[in-house]
Write an enzyme that holds these catalytic residues in place. Sequence first.
Site, PDB file in Angstrom:
ATOM      1  N   ASP A   1      52.936  48.472   1.490  1.00 51.91           N
ATOM      2  CA  ASP A   1      53.674  49.179   0.454  1.00 51.91           C
ATOM      3  C   ASP A   1      53.487  50.676   0.719  1.00 51.91           C
ATOM      4  O   ASP A   1      52.715  51.094   1.588  1.00 51.91           O
ATOM      5  CB  ASP A   1      53.196  48.760  -0.950  1.00 51.91           C
ATOM      6  CG  ASP A   1      54.236  49.086  -2.015  1.00 51.91           C
ATOM      7  OD1 ASP A   1      54.202  48.486  -3.093  1.00 51.91           O
ATOM      8  OD2 ASP A   1      55.105  49.956  -1.745  1.00 51.91           O
TER       9      ASP A   1
HETATM   10  C1  GLC Z   1      57.064  51.467  -4.127  1.00 48.57           C
HETATM   11  C2  GLC Z   1      56.983  50.055  -4.657  1.00 48.57           C
HETATM   12  C3  GLC Z   1      57.625  49.028  -3.756  1.00 48.57           C
HETATM   13  C4  GLC Z   1      58.836  49.639  -3.078  1.00 48.57           C
HETATM   14  C5  GLC Z   1      58.325  50.716  -2.145  1.00 48.57           C
HETATM   15  C6  GLC Z   1      59.453  51.399  -1.384  1.00 48.57           C
HETATM   16  O1  GLC Z   1      55.809  52.071  -4.241  1.00 48.57           O
HETATM   17  O2  GLC Z   1      55.680  49.585  -4.960  1.00 48.57           O
HETATM   18  O3  GLC Z   1      57.955  47.898  -4.566  1.00 48.57           O
HETATM   19  O4  GLC Z   1      59.548  48.646  -2.360  1.00 48.57           O
HETATM   20  O5  GLC Z   1      57.551  51.689  -2.811  1.00 48.57           O
HETATM   21  O6  GLC Z   1      60.261  52.111  -2.253  1.00 48.57           O
END
Ligand code: GLC
Length: 754
Positions: free
Chosen positions: A294
Site C-alpha cells: 500500500d
Molecule cells: C491508499 C489506500 C489504498 C489505495 C492506495 C492508492 O493509501 O490505503 O486503498 O489503493 O493508497 O491510492
Amino acid sequence: MKKLFIAVSFLSILFCGCNKNSSWQSFSKDKTIEQKVDSVLALMTLDEKIAQMTQFASNGEIITGPASESDVARYLREGTIGSVFNTVTVENNRTVQDAAMQNSRLKIPVLIGFDVIHGFRTIFPMPLAESCSWDLDLMRKTANIAAQEASSVGIHWTFAPMVDIARDARWGRVMEGAGEDPYLGSLIAQARVKGFQGESWESLKETNTILACAKHFAAYGAAEAGRDYNVAELSERTLHEIYLPPYKAANEAGVATYMTAFNEIGGVPCTGSKYLFTDLLRKDWGFGGFAVSDHTAVKELIAHGVAKDEKEAAALAVNAGVDMDMADGVYIENLKKAVEEGLVSESVIDNSVRRILEMKFILGLFDDPYRYLSEEREKSTLLKPEFLETARDAVRKSVVLLKNDNSYFPLDKNKGQTVALIGPMVKNQRSLNGEWAGRGNRNESVSLFDGLMEKYKDSKIRFVYAEGCDLITNDRSKFMQALSVARQADIILVAMGEDFNWSGEAACRTDIRLPGAQQELLKELKKLNKKVGLVLFNGRPLDLSWEHENIDAILEAWYPGTMAGHGVADVIAGDYNPSAKLTISFPRNVGQVPIYYNHKNTGRPVDPANPKVDYRSFYLDVDNSPLYSFGYGLSYTSFSINNLKLDKTSMTKGGSIVVTADVTNTGKYDGAEVVQLYIHDITASVTRPVKELKGFEKVSLKAGETKQVKFEVSEKNLMFYDLNMNYTAEPGAFKLWVASSSADETNEADFELE
Ligand code: GLC
C-alpha cells in the site's frame, strides 16, 4: 504507425548490444508467456529489474496518501519505472507510455493503476451501500462498467475490490467494503473481481477489462479501536474464520493482484509478512499474480519498528513476497544495495519481476503499449446512458428502509400537501460520491432536491426548502429560518449525513452520531409536531438511537454516487419498493462497538426471558442487541416466511439436507425479500458463533404471491477450524433458521451431522 514503432522498438531490443545475455527468443506467437517473460528478464540489468518493481503516483493529479516527493518525472524520462498510478486521462497516460517507449533501453510498457473503487466516471453507490443490495449480478455489472470506463482512458489496473471485513463503525473505511460477514463478503469479492477482470485471466487481454486487486491483505478492518492503521490483535482462528475468507475467495475468482495492509497482525506488519505473502498466499492458496504494497507501506516498516532503515525495509518486504513498492521509492533506491550486501538474493528479485512482466504480457501491453489508449473510446464510453441507468438502479437497490411508521414513505404524488425539504444534504452534490470518487465529477451528481423536483414535477405536492445547518459545524444560525419554512408545511422531509471526508481513509470517529448541529436541528423540527422523515447520506453505521425513537421514517441512502437524487427519489415516490438489507450492524451507541451478529454465546449469555438477571453478559444502560441488525431492512410491503421443512433431520458424512420454506408477500405492494439461511453449531471442539449466514436468495413477489425458497445444506457449510486448526465439520447437533434478518428466529429447525 504505432505497430511499426513497436516492431522497431523490439528490434532495437534484439540488437541493442546489451551487456546482458541477449539470447532473446523471438516474439513468435507460439512462445509461451513464461518463455517471453524469461526472454525479457534475461536482457535486464539489476537496475532495470528493480525499476519494474517500482510504482509512483503521477505528479499531483490525484493525491491518495502522504505526499511523497517522488521524482516520477525523472524516472519516466529515464524510463526506469514499472508502474504509475493516479493518472486518469488518455493524454497523461499516453505521456507516461511515451516516456518508457522513447527513453528506456528495453522499452518495457508501464502498468497504469488507479483506485476505481465504485466507478470511474459513472460513480455507483459506495461498496458498502451496494453490498446491501445482496445482488451479486448487479455488483459484478457495476464493476464491469467501471472497468470499461477506466480502460478507455488507458488504466490497466484497479486497486479494488477492498474486501476487508469490518465490524467497527468507528473505522472510516467500512464504507469501502462489503460489511461484517465472511460468507457474503466472499461472494461479493468474487463478483467484483470477475466484474473487473472477466471470467478468467484469458479475458484480461480484452481492452475493456482491467486487473483487480484484493486489498488490504490482511485484516485491515480489525484495526483496534476502529482507528485507521492501528494494530490488529486477533487469534489465528478469528483471522482464518472471519477475516481471511474474502481474500481467499478473491484468489479463487482469479484476482490478479493483492495489496498489503498498513496494519500489523500480532506484532508483524503485513507489508513484511512472509507468512501472508509467501506461505499463505502463494504456497497454500496457489496465488500466481503479484503483490503491491500500500501507499508508502514499505517505508512505514521503519515506523512500525521492524526495520532500522530503508534498506532493511526493502529487504524485509521483498523477501516477504511483496513484488512492487508503491509511492515511496524505497525499492528503487535501496534494493540494489540490499542485493550487493546479500540481504536479498537476485533470484527473489527475478521472481517478482517475472510476476509483473507476466501481467504486462497477459494485458497485451508488449504487443501494443497503447492498445488501451483511445480518445474516441474514452469519449464514447464515459457516462454512457445505459451506465447511468445501471447507476440509478444500483442506488434504488442499495437504499435501506430502516423505519417507516405511519406509512410516511412513499410520498404519494397524488396527495396534495406541502413538504418541507430541510437539511444540508437536500441540495448537496459534492458529498454524494463519497471519498473514493474516481474521476467522477462531484458537481455532476444529482442532488436529492433535483431528483425530487424531477420526480414530482407533475404531482400535487408543493415543496418548500431550507438548509437549516451544515454537515460539520455547530452553527445554528439557520435554524430559525428552517423552522419558519417547516411551519408552512404539512410534513417535513430532512436530508442529513456525513461530509464525504467524514467516512473513508483516515476518517475515523469516536462519536458516530450525526455530526455538527444536525441532530439538534432534528430535535427542533420534531417540536413542531409534524410527521418527519429522514434521508441519510453517510459512509458508516451511525448511532441513530434518538432518531429511531423520535423520527417517523428513516431511509439510509449512503453515498449513492452520480445518480443519487434520481435513485433515492424513485424509492421516496414508491416507484421502487426498497429491498436492501444491512450488511453491517448499526449499534445503539458507540459503546457497543465492535458489534456484529455472528458473535459468541459466552458462558453467561443473557436469558431473553430474564434479561436483567444478575451476573450475565449485558450492559446496564442499553440492550445487547444492535439498533438495526445484520440482514435487516424494511419494505413498503410485508413478507412472511412459513412452512419450513427439512427433507431429513440427520445428515450423513458427505451428505446434505434440503431446506425449503414458503415466502409470501402479505402486503399491497410488489416487492423483493432477501431470505437468509443461518446455521448454529451448538457444541463443538471450540466455541462457535450463535449463528452464521450460509445462504440467501432475493425473491421478487407480487402482492399476495407466495414462492418456495430452497437451500441445500451440506457438510461444507458446517466446516470450521477445530481445536487443532484443522478445517473440518464435527458430528453433533445444529440449529438453522430461514429468516428475514439475523435477528429473526421465527422459523427454526434442528438437525444433526452424524
Ligand atoms: C491508499 C489506500 C489504498 C489505495 C492506495 C492508492 O493509501 O490505503 O486503498 O489503493 O493508497 O491510492
